[in-house]
Design a protein around this motif. Structure first.
Motif, short mmCIF file in Angstrom:
data_model
loop_
_atom_site.label_atom_id
_atom_site.label_comp_id
_atom_site.label_asym_id
_atom_site.label_seq_id
_atom_site.Cartn_x
_atom_site.Cartn_y
_atom_site.Cartn_z
N GLY A 127 0.81 -1.20 0.00
CA GLY A 127 0.00 0.00 0.00
C GLY A 127 0.85 1.26 0.00
O GLY A 127 1.78 1.41 0.80
N ALA A 128 0.51 2.19 -0.90
CA ALA A 128 1.25 3.45 -1.00
C ALA A 128 0.93 4.35 0.19
O ALA A 128 -0.12 4.25 0.81
N TRP A 129 1.86 5.24 0.49
CA TRP A 129 1.64 6.18 1.60
C TRP A 129 2.17 7.55 1.23
O TRP A 129 3.11 7.72 0.46
N SER A 130 1.50 8.54 1.78
CA SER A 130 1.82 9.93 1.48
C SER A 130 3.07 10.37 2.23
O SER A 130 3.35 9.90 3.34
N ARG A 131 3.83 11.26 1.62
CA ARG A 131 4.96 11.86 2.33
C ARG A 131 5.26 13.24 1.75
O ARG A 131 4.75 13.62 0.69
N LEU A 132 6.10 13.98 2.44
CA LEU A 132 6.47 15.32 1.99
C LEU A 132 7.14 15.24 0.62
O LEU A 132 7.87 14.29 0.32
N THR A 133 6.88 16.21 -0.21
CA THR A 133 7.43 16.19 -1.57
C THR A 133 8.90 16.57 -1.61
O THR A 133 9.64 16.11 -2.48
N ALA A 134 9.33 17.41 -0.69
CA ALA A 134 10.70 17.92 -0.73
C ALA A 134 11.59 17.15 0.23
O ALA A 134 11.35 17.10 1.44
N ASP A 135 12.64 16.55 -0.31
CA ASP A 135 13.65 15.88 0.51
C ASP A 135 14.57 16.96 1.08
O ASP A 135 15.21 17.70 0.33
N PRO A 136 14.66 17.07 2.40
CA PRO A 136 15.48 18.14 2.98
C PRO A 136 16.97 17.90 2.82
O PRO A 136 17.79 18.78 3.14
#
Length: 590
Positions: A127-136
């Motif tokens: 199952g896919a999961w959401s995460r922040l778009t920008a890798d810090p």
């Protein structure tokens, strides 16, 4: 050679609740700040199927816990490992005995460099999961790691002290030794926050009261004792196990303190999903409790708080019910054995393995173009109402497998061999009976070539000595079958079309047969033949399989299962993938 077999009621794996006291424990507030990080933090989660489900956004057809989205909203940039990940596919190996390979083993620096720099999600099939778009940018700072639910099937006794050094046994003592070992590495990396996620509980039908109590004791040790003398704040534990054992059991930040509460004295999963994978409800409960607690751990670490919480003492409370410490099992179940050695599986009685009268999950698999189905059905039976029915349509050079995988290692050493009744309509070009024995994470296959013709019900009996190690088995493992450690069994068929029925699979013992001179002579010939064939061979314990050989324990522990485990793997489909080498070698095994 045939034996008359006494049909006994199979051993039912049921968990008896062991209740000692209801406990509420609270840690002192150390840098007690449950607020999210003020800047984005990189986190990586080492997991398999259960962790993938926990991370997943709502996913049709399988559990999901929304942890990925919750961590995203908590200012965490989340990455993960999965099956097949990393150098040497180290991501396959996440059982408790595997953790030293990750953190203190000879190749650990290679694995950890890859882990700290991993920025992929590696979602897999869970199952896919959401995460922040920008890798810090930069390395992962928070390292979460978790073993799958079979790691809650611990042998030994609850109070066993840690071994001096880790080894392969799947015991309370070894589990403690593993975590003591890796703690030595954690102490050298104050720039990382290590979060231990305890293995989830097994559902009631998949464990015993004794081993469930061992899991409870081990996880309490992790929370209450493991870090007592550890002088740093860069290691913490989340008791995912406890959270999933009852709606009223918690590990959370509540008010102004950390609560580790066992209000209901149960050591099995309260949130199964058809097997021991937690349901969405269980995962979401864990998400709600974990994220604020993670923030407390993170802020304590960032504050450089090196004070140590004292050992937590349980507070007695009156249980809601008045259970006993040794409840009487239901009348239809045999009592839980008490004389089983601590490091061995529970004994199965000599008698019935499967009469197909109750739920029995069998998996089927075939090569491209071929087809096979198998499962208990009414109709043609030897006794009772059901038998295992196989219908196969196997192409030339093709194969089809039907198999059953056990949630718990089975001890069949009380029998002299295996027996079942078979009926066939048609005959494949070849047929092989398979037994899998040894390390549950990487069992060794043993086989016996069957002779099947169109026939009415016929009893077939196979002494353990008739089973030979498959010539295309992976390196390591057992040289000879160990009936005390059976992890699964099945049948593989070659080209042909037809139907087959199997019923009343039993263990047999010599005393079940009347002394018959001709039969005794036949047994002597079998024994002598086996002795000649086995000269010079020694049995190697599956527990001695090294991590480099893919060793380790637990059904969810390995993504690479050798041989004909394709059908068996369907039972734990979210825990396993199949070794591709298996398909090539099955065609050549004759």
């Amino acid at each position: 050679m045939q034996h008359k077999v006494k049909l006994l009621i199979g051993l039912l794996f049921s968990s008896v609740l062991l209740v000692v006291m209801t406990s509420v424990t609270a840690r002192p507030a150390l840098a007690a700040d449950p607020n999210p990080p003020t800047s984005t933090v990189k986190l990586i989660f080492i997991h398999h199927s259960t962790g993938g489900n926990w991370l997943a956004d709502e996913t049709p057809g399988q559990p999901s816990g929304g942890l990925g989205q919750a961590l995203m909203n908590n200012n965490c940039f989340v990455s993960a490992t999965n099956y097949g990940w990393g150098p040497d596919s180290i991501g396959d190996r996440t059982d408790i005995p595997n953790w030293p390979e990750w953190f203190t083993g000879p190749n650990s620096s290679t694995y950890l460099e890859a882990l700290y720099n991993e920025s992929g999600q590696n979602v897999g099939d869970f199952g896919a999961w959401s995460r922040l778009t920008a890798d810090p940018g930069g390395e992962n700072e928070i390292i979460m790691f978790k073993s799958c639910f079979p790691n809650s099937d611990l042998y030994g006794t609850p109070d066993d002290p840690p071994l001096d050094a880790p080894n392969d046994p799947f015991t309370v003592a070894n589990a403690k030794a593993v975590y003591n070992d890796i703690l030595t590495y954690f102490a050298t990396r104050q720039d990382k926050l290590f979060i231990v996620i305890t293995a989830p509980p097994l559902m009631e039908s998949a464990t015993t009261a004794k081993r469930a109590a061992n899991a409870r004791a081990f996880n309490n040790w992790l929370v209450d004792e493991w870090l007592t003398d550890y002088p740093h704040a860069n290691v913490a534990v989340f008791d995912y196990y406890n959270v999933l054992t009852h709606p009223d059991n918690h590990h959370r930040w509540h008010g102004s303190q950390i609560e580790h509460i066992q209000a209901a004295a149960t050591n099995v999963s309260a949130y199964p999903s058809g097997d021991s994978h937690p349901s969405s409800a269980g995962h979401r409960k864990a998400t709600a409790e974990f994220v604020p607690l993670l923030n407390v751990y993170y802020n304590r670490w960032q504050a450089g708080d090196t004070s140590t919480a004292p050992t937590e003492q349980p507070t007695e409370q009156t249980p809601e019910a008045e259970p006993t410490s040794n409840p009487t099992p239901p009348a239809e179940s045999p009592p839980t054995p008490t004389d089983t050695p601590a490091d061995m599986p529970s004994k199965s009685p000599v008698g019935s393995i499967d009469d197909f009268e109750s739920d029995s999950i069998w998996g089927a698999s075939a090569d491209a173009g071929s087809a096979i189905t198998c499962g208990p059905e009414t109709g043609a039976v030897h006794s009772g109402a059901n038998a295992l029915h196989l219908h196969y349509e196997i192409l030339s050079d093709g194969w089809g497998d039907c198999g059953h995988h056990f949630d718990l290692v089975q001890d069949w050493s009380g029998g002299m061999g295996l027996s079942f009744w078979l009926r066939a309509d048609g005959a494949p070009e070849w047929a092989t009976l398979m037994l899998f024995s040894g390390d549950p994470n990487s069992p060794t296959p043993f086989e016996f070539a069957l002779e099947i013709e169109g026939q009415d019900w016929t009893q077939m009996t196979f002494p353990w000595s008739d089973f030979v190690r498959s010539p295309w088995a992976d390196d390591g493992g057992l040289d000879e079958i160990d009936p005390a450690r059976i992890t699964g069994y099945g049948i593989s068929l070659g080209p042909g079309d037809g139907d087959m029925w199997i019923d009343d699979i039993d263990l047999v013992k010599e005393a079940d047969t009347a002394p018959d001179p001709a039969e005794e002579a036949e047994k002597t010939e079998v024994a002598e033949s086996t002795e000649v064939e086995g000269e010079g061979e020694t049995s190697t314990s599956g527990d001695e399989t090294s991590a480099e050989d893919g060793g380790g324990l637990g059904l969810c522990g390995s993504a690479v299962l050798p041989l004909s485990m394709a059908a068996l793997a369907l039972v734990c489909r979210r825990c396993k993938t199949v070794n591709s080498k298996r398909k090539e070698n099955w065609k050549e095994r004759e």
